[in-house]
Design an enzyme around this catalytic site. Structure first.
Site, PDB file in Angstrom:
ATOM      1  N   ARG A  36      12.092 -12.164  -5.353  1.00 45.90           N
ATOM      2  CA  ARG A  36      12.302 -11.281  -4.201  1.00 45.90           C
ATOM      3  C   ARG A  36      13.700 -10.680  -4.186  1.00 45.90           C
ATOM      4  O   ARG A  36      13.883  -9.557  -3.702  1.00 45.90           O
ATOM      5  CB  ARG A  36      12.041 -12.047  -2.904  1.00 45.90           C
ATOM      6  CG  ARG A  36      10.553 -12.240  -2.695  1.00 45.90           C
ATOM      7  CD  ARG A  36      10.270 -12.979  -1.429  1.00 45.90           C
ATOM      8  NE  ARG A  36       8.842 -12.949  -1.153  1.00 45.90           N
ATOM      9  CZ  ARG A  36       8.214 -13.833  -0.408  1.00 45.90           C
ATOM     10  NH1 ARG A  36       8.881 -14.830   0.137  1.00 45.90           N
ATOM     11  NH2 ARG A  36       6.917 -13.729  -0.205  1.00 45.90           N
ATOM     12  N   LYS A  77     -11.614 -18.436   2.596  1.00 44.89           N
ATOM     13  CA  LYS A  77     -12.451 -18.171   3.769  1.00 44.89           C
ATOM     14  C   LYS A  77     -12.722 -16.693   4.008  1.00 44.89           C
ATOM     15  O   LYS A  77     -11.820 -15.862   3.906  1.00 44.89           O
ATOM     16  CB  LYS A  77     -11.778 -18.751   5.012  1.00 44.89           C
ATOM     17  CG  LYS A  77     -11.650 -20.256   4.969  1.00 44.89           C
ATOM     18  CD  LYS A  77     -11.194 -20.828   6.289  1.00 44.89           C
ATOM     19  CE  LYS A  77      -9.736 -20.542   6.520  1.00 44.89           C
ATOM     20  NZ  LYS A  77      -9.228 -21.081   7.780  1.00 44.89           N
ATOM     21  N   GLY A  86      -0.708 -13.386  -1.327  1.00 44.61           N
ATOM     22  CA  GLY A  86       0.276 -14.275  -1.942  1.00 44.61           C
ATOM     23  C   GLY A  86      -0.289 -15.133  -3.053  1.00 44.61           C
ATOM     24  O   GLY A  86       0.286 -15.227  -4.140  1.00 44.61           O
ATOM     25  N   GLY A 104       0.764 -11.122   3.636  1.00 40.10           N
ATOM     26  CA  GLY A 104       0.152 -10.722   4.908  1.00 40.10           C
ATOM     27  C   GLY A 104       0.214  -9.220   5.127  1.00 40.10           C
ATOM     28  O   GLY A 104      -0.739  -8.610   5.614  1.00 40.10           O
TER      29      GLY A 104
HETATM   30  P1  ADP Z   1      -4.414 -14.727  -0.935  1.00 38.75           P
HETATM   31  O1  ADP Z   1      -3.182 -15.531  -0.552  1.00 38.75           O
HETATM   32  O2  ADP Z   1      -4.279 -14.101  -2.278  1.00 38.75           O
HETATM   33  O3  ADP Z   1      -4.803 -13.761   0.139  1.00 38.75           O
HETATM   34  P2  ADP Z   1      -6.194 -16.778   0.033  1.00 38.75           P
HETATM   35  O4  ADP Z   1      -5.042 -17.451   0.710  1.00 38.75           O
HETATM   36  O5  ADP Z   1      -7.187 -16.099   0.861  1.00 38.75           O
HETATM   37  O6  ADP Z   1      -5.634 -15.767  -1.088  1.00 38.75           O
HETATM   38  O7  ADP Z   1      -7.003 -17.840  -0.822  1.00 38.75           O
HETATM   39  C1  ADP Z   1      -6.413 -18.680  -1.772  1.00 38.75           C
HETATM   40  C2  ADP Z   1      -7.010 -20.069  -1.736  1.00 38.75           C
HETATM   41  O8  ADP Z   1      -8.414 -20.041  -1.824  1.00 38.75           O
HETATM   42  C3  ADP Z   1      -6.520 -20.886  -2.903  1.00 38.75           C
HETATM   43  O9  ADP Z   1      -5.699 -21.933  -2.433  1.00 38.75           O
HETATM   44  C4  ADP Z   1      -7.811 -21.425  -3.534  1.00 38.75           C
HETATM   45  O10 ADP Z   1      -7.717 -22.791  -3.909  1.00 38.75           O
HETATM   46  C5  ADP Z   1      -8.820 -21.241  -2.446  1.00 38.75           C
HETATM   47  N1  ADP Z   1     -10.192 -21.140  -2.981  1.00 38.75           N
HETATM   48  C6  ADP Z   1     -10.665 -20.235  -3.841  1.00 38.75           C
HETATM   49  N2  ADP Z   1     -11.950 -20.487  -4.143  1.00 38.75           N
HETATM   50  C7  ADP Z   1     -12.296 -21.592  -3.453  1.00 38.75           C
HETATM   51  C8  ADP Z   1     -13.513 -22.380  -3.335  1.00 38.75           C
HETATM   52  N3  ADP Z   1     -14.608 -22.055  -4.029  1.00 38.75           N
HETATM   53  N4  ADP Z   1     -13.501 -23.454  -2.521  1.00 38.75           N
HETATM   54  C9  ADP Z   1     -12.385 -23.774  -1.842  1.00 38.75           C
HETATM   55  N5  ADP Z   1     -11.227 -23.095  -1.906  1.00 38.75           N
HETATM   56  C10 ADP Z   1     -11.177 -21.999  -2.695  1.00 38.75           C
HETATM   57 MG    MG Z   2      -2.935 -17.210   0.724  1.00 34.87          MG
END
Ligand code: ADP
Ligand code: MG
Length: 394
Positions: free
Chosen positions: A37, A198, A351, A374
């Protein structure tokens, strides 16, 4: 609408307040463990110093919750910044007040001053007018280069922008340009990949992308809720039972919008979320009763990768499995490589997704990896970011 940038204002000799995102990870000894960063803000800082501005940097670090907290001081950041800049950086122990004003008055043209953590004051996150006024009184112009906080209306990026002419730094400009380009005038086919734990975190993003993309690929934990909506058995997998209906509606919306929505055809299952669990790939209609879906399977990686091959634009948000653990990282790593190999304009938001692409070692072959988790999601939802809205229009 296009926003003014540092190039559109005369900064020579001016006191330029620069909101940067120096929210870097520190180790137990308080040293910077990842300077990504800080590096990301260097083009703006170097430009301003080169144009003979008096550069006053301000940032937050961690969550000190409106109180002075010794472990969240920015001194280690100043040390690293000095190395990267190859010039002295003066650091003060406060971000407002007499001591700071004096340091600003002593600042010569082209010199750089770093203020203390903004979040030592509750007024920062609350956007208190009094706090914003005190910050604004230190400078002539605000340059906002902190895309990571642009989805929040805080004093330093929003309150100050009501009091001083506010323009974008180079990092902010790049983020706005890239994200607006993919949402506003994408080359086609436009493919989006959505994953993450989720669906509830991403409803707004999926909803907005369904009005823009040609193909939507869904994986990760959120796919489970879609499987359920399609009547599949998902064993012990993560499920948001209150979102099954919504998943069904999103599938229907995809049909109405003529978006091809693809779900995994095979998945990696294991009895537990553990790095040494017995993981195996099964067709999506053969998930064992006690199994948990923790990654997309190899056939799905192949199928999704084929879609990426002839895409012109790809937006990716959300890992496709529990990529933090080796047995469940193959899907995410495979898709990361497919993205890197694609000729498309490729943009990553989120992230954990950015971390996954780093882990795959292909970050250099992605068109744009957003620095704001975010903030990039808010942008992909089609929402205006307060920190961006507050900047002057061109
Ligand atoms: P980002 O930060 O890129 O927006 P998210 O925070 O929404 O992504 O999601 C990341 C998390 O989702 C990771 O910690 C990963 O372990 C979890 N994840 C991905 N697939 C699964 C799954 N099938 N079951 C449980 N957790 C999952
Ligand atoms: Mg995340």
């Amino acid at each position: 609408m296009a926003k003014k940038t540092v190039r559109d204002v005369n900064v020579s000799g001016k006191k330029v307040l620069v909101r940067v995102d120096f929210n870097v990870p520190l180790d137990k000894e308080g040293r910077v463990t990842d300077d990504t960063r800080i590096k990301a803000a260097m083009p703006t800082i170097k430009y301003l110093a080169g144009e003979k501005a008096r550069v006053i940097l301000m940032s937050h670090l961690g969550r000190p919750k409106g109180q002075v907290n010794e472990s969240y001081r920015l001194d280690a950041v100043a040390v690293r910044l000095e190395q990267l800049l190859g010039a002295p950086v003066r650091k003060v122990d406060d971000c407002i007040g007499e001591q700071v004003r004096q340091a600003v008055d002593e600042l010569g043209e082209g010199e750089v001053l770093l203020l203390e953590n903004l979040r030592f004051y509750p007024g920062e996150e609350k956007n208190e007018p009094g706090f914003a006024r005190q910050l604004a009184s230190l400078g002539d112009i605000l340059v906002n280069d902190a895309f990571g906080t642009a989805h929040r209306a805080h004093a330093s990026n929003y309150g100050v922008a009501q009091l001083l002419p506010a323009v974008a730094g180079f990092l902010m400009e790049k983020e706005i340009t890239m994200l607006s380009q993919v949402l506003g005038s994408p080359g086609r086919p436009f493919v989006a990949i959505m994953g993450g734990a989720k669906v509830s975190d991403k409803i707004g993003v999926i909803d907005n992308l369904l009005t823009k993309v040609d193909v939507l690929l869904i994986g990760g934990g959120m796919a489970n809720t879609f499987f359920k909506a399609g009547g599949l058995d998902i064993g012990k997998s993560l499920l948001e039972s209150d979102k099954v209906e919504l998943a069904g509606q999103l599938m229907q919306k995809a049909e109405e919008k003529r978006v091809q929505l693809l779900l995994p055809v095979d998945v990696v299952v294991a009895p537990a979320v553990s790095p040494d669990a017995d993981a195996r790939a099964v067709p999506v209609n053969a998930v064992p009763e006690g199994g948990m879906i923790l990654d997309i399977g190899p056939q799905t990686v192949q199928q999704f990768s084929d879609r990426l091959k002839n895409a012109a634009t790809v937006v990716w948000n959300g890992p496709l499995g529990v990529f933090e653990m080796e047995p469940f990282a193959h899907g995410t790593m495979g898709i990361a490589r497919a993205l890197a190999d694609s000729q498309a304009v490729t943009v990553i938001g989120g992230g954990d997704s950015a971390a996954a692409v780093e882990k795959a070692g292909v970050a250099g072959r992605i068109t744009h990896i957003s620095t704001g988790g975010g903030a990039s999601l808010k942008f992909l939802e089609g929402k205006e970011l307060p920190g961006v809205a507050a900047l002057q229009d061109k």
